[in-house]
Design an enzyme around this catalytic site. Structure first.
Site, short mmCIF file in Angstrom:
data_model
loop_
_atom_site.label_atom_id
_atom_site.label_comp_id
_atom_site.label_asym_id
_atom_site.label_seq_id
_atom_site.Cartn_x
_atom_site.Cartn_y
_atom_site.Cartn_z
N HIS A 15 0.83 -1.16 -0.12
CA HIS A 15 -0.11 0.20 0.04
C HIS A 15 0.89 1.23 -0.04
O HIS A 15 1.54 1.63 0.92
CB HIS A 15 -0.78 0.18 1.22
N HIS A 17 1.70 5.44 -1.61
CA HIS A 17 1.25 6.60 -2.29
C HIS A 17 2.62 7.03 -2.93
O HIS A 17 3.28 7.59 -2.33
CB HIS A 17 0.65 7.64 -1.41
N ASN A 43 -5.55 7.38 -5.90
CA ASN A 43 -6.17 8.55 -5.25
C ASN A 43 -5.26 9.84 -5.93
O ASN A 43 -4.73 10.67 -4.91
CB ASN A 43 -6.41 8.47 -3.85
N LYS A 97 -9.17 -0.08 -5.78
CA LYS A 97 -9.16 0.29 -4.58
C LYS A 97 -10.58 1.32 -4.03
O LYS A 97 -10.76 2.08 -4.96
CB LYS A 97 -8.12 1.53 -4.47
N HIS A 134 -10.50 1.29 1.75
CA HIS A 134 -10.16 2.50 3.09
C HIS A 134 -11.41 2.18 3.72
O HIS A 134 -12.43 2.67 3.51
CB HIS A 134 -9.93 3.69 2.47
N HIS A 168 -4.58 -1.04 5.59
CA HIS A 168 -4.03 0.12 6.96
C HIS A 168 -5.02 -0.19 8.09
O HIS A 168 -5.46 0.74 8.52
CB HIS A 168 -3.93 1.28 6.62
N ASP A 240 1.50 2.51 3.48
CA ASP A 240 0.82 3.69 3.34
C ASP A 240 1.29 4.97 3.53
O ASP A 240 1.04 6.05 3.97
CB ASP A 240 -0.55 3.82 4.51
N HIS A 244 3.55 14.43 1.55
CA HIS A 244 2.56 15.79 1.63
C HIS A 244 3.97 16.79 2.03
O HIS A 244 4.72 16.64 2.86
CB HIS A 244 1.59 16.15 2.86
N ALA A 256 -3.74 14.66 5.71
CA ALA A 256 -3.43 13.29 6.40
C ALA A 256 -2.56 12.46 5.60
O ALA A 256 -2.50 12.42 4.49
CB ALA A 256 -4.84 12.57 6.51
C1 NCD Z 1 -3.37 9.05 2.29
C2 NCD Z 1 -2.83 10.09 0.94
O1 NCD Z 1 -2.40 11.16 1.56
O2 NCD Z 1 -3.19 9.86 0.14
N1 NCD Z 1 -3.35 9.52 3.56
C3 NCD Z 1 -3.42 9.01 4.85
O3 NCD Z 1 -3.62 9.52 5.71
N2 NCD Z 1 -3.21 7.63 4.70
C4 NCD Z 1 -4.58 8.54 1.84
C5 NCD Z 1 -5.05 7.34 2.68
O4 NCD Z 1 -4.51 6.21 2.26
O5 NCD Z 1 -6.25 7.22 3.55
ZN ZN Z 2 -3.36 5.21 1.67
#
Ligand code: NCD
Ligand code: ZN
Length: 342
Positions: A15, A17, A43, A97, A134, A168, A240, A244, A256
């Site tokens: 998982h 990003h 996403n 997803k 999710h 997660h 996960d 950011h 988040a």
């Molecule tokens: C993830 C993101 O920033 O894309 N953020 C997170 O807090 N985990 C999205 C997600 O997996 O919920």
């Molecule tokens: Zn995620």
């Protein structure tokens, strides 16, 4: 078992990003260096919800990875898909997803009605396409995952051949639920094995530990640890890791996501070593995922040594601007480090 070195065979991050554009170029190397592959989350803005968009995104990911041995296992963003769309996508994806609308970063285009989604679940079940979820409701923040377990239960019963991955997981309830249906599996992050809500908000607020689902109670963390350290056959590692920039994290309205890709393997090794469970790390980091998803990853061995190192505070050379990306465990000394790849 006491050892000063461990070699992991094809570590997988189930998982991840990776983002797009400049951020993708900045973060891809960290995952590609330590992992043999990862499940890439869809996403983006706009979400990856067509085969065309997915193939374009995969090319972008592959370009960012460069020469590293690393397989991006692509996912589509859940929406209603026709039989023909699913058939065309199947060879290119590891799963689809599902984000309930609005529960996390870039999920505004997510699912508003689980009932309305059922015809697509039935088509995925028939075609053998896993559903990654999710699993949070829009209820009280600490109860969202527990409340969603009822939805998992309904789906697991109604679609017994659909592989459902609870992404997660953060609660003892979700861990216990794993044993109730043969078609239910889960990923666990490294940060949820290490922190509770106290670390996020018990003292000064720590925006870089703020993620969805939010870290929960000590007994929840304990249940996650038990599952991971014993390499419960239905759990897999999924970082996960969700980068950011500082301007989005250190802000009024903190985004988040925890950015853990660069130190995830070292943290896990330290943790499994601490609990004398290094023998189970291979299954948690790769073996279970290979069995659950029927994957044959590329050959890649990653050796870690017991050798202290200090986690950098920021990713790459962007360290003092609002675009800097702060690492999980920034400036902490870890007792294990990745030493070689072969
Ligand atoms: C993830 C993101 O920033 O894309 N953020 C997170 O807090 N985990 C999205 C997600 O997996 O919920
Ligand atoms: Zn995620």
């Amino acid at each position: 078992m006491s050892t000063d070195s461990i070699t992991l065979n094809a570590p997988l991050d189930m998982h991840l990003h990776l983002r797009q554009g400049k951020m993708l170029e900045r973060v891809a190397a960290a995952s590609a260096a330590h992992f043999a592959g990862a499940v890439i989350m869809p996403n983006l803005v706009p979400p990856v919800d067509s085969l065309d968009a997915l193939l374009r995104y995969k090319d972008e990911v592959l370009a960012a990875i460069g020469a590293s041995t690393f397989i991006p296992y692509m996912t589509l963003f859940f929406r209603d898909y026709s039989e023909a769309e699913l058939q065309a996508a199947k060879p290119h994806i590891i799963g689809i997803k599902l984000y309930p609308a609005g529960v996390t970063t870039n999920s505004e285009a997510g699912t508003r009605s689980i009932d309305d989604a059922k015809p697509t679940f039935a088509r995925m079940e028939a075609l053998g396409i896993p559903l990654l979820v999710h699993g949070e409701t829009s209820g009280f923040v600490l109860d969202r995952e527990r409340e969603f377990v009822g939805i998992y239960d309904e789906l697991a019963r109604e679609f017994p051949k659909l592989k459902i991955i609870m992404e997660h997981i953060t609660t003892a309830d979700a861990v216990a639920f794993l044993d109730t249906h043969p078609n239910v599996f889960a990923t666990i992050t490294v940060h949820h094995l290490l922190i509770t809500l106290d670390d996020v908000a018990g003292g000064l607020l720590q925006p870089h530990l703020f993620c969805k689902p939010i870290a929960k109670r000590p007994e929840d963390r304990r249940a996650l640890l038990d599952a991971a350290l014993n390499a419960h056959p239905k759990v897999m590692f999924g970082s996960d890791s969700a980068p950011h920039p500082r301007h989005a994290k250190e802000a009024c309205g903190c985004a988040a996501g925890v950015f853990s890709a660069p130190m995830a393997l070292a943290c896990l090794t330290e943790l499994f070593d601490y609990y004398d469970a290094l023998d189970n790390l291979q299954a948690f980091i790769s073996g279970n995922a290979q069995r659950i998803y029927k994957l044959t990853p590329v050959a890649k061995h990653v050796t870690l040594n017991r050798q202290p190192w200090t986690v950098p505070t920021y990713l790459d050379e962007v360290t003092d601007s609002i675009d800097a990306v702060r690492l999980f465990k920034a400036a902490d000394v870890l007792s294990w480090q990745v030493s070689s790849l072969h």
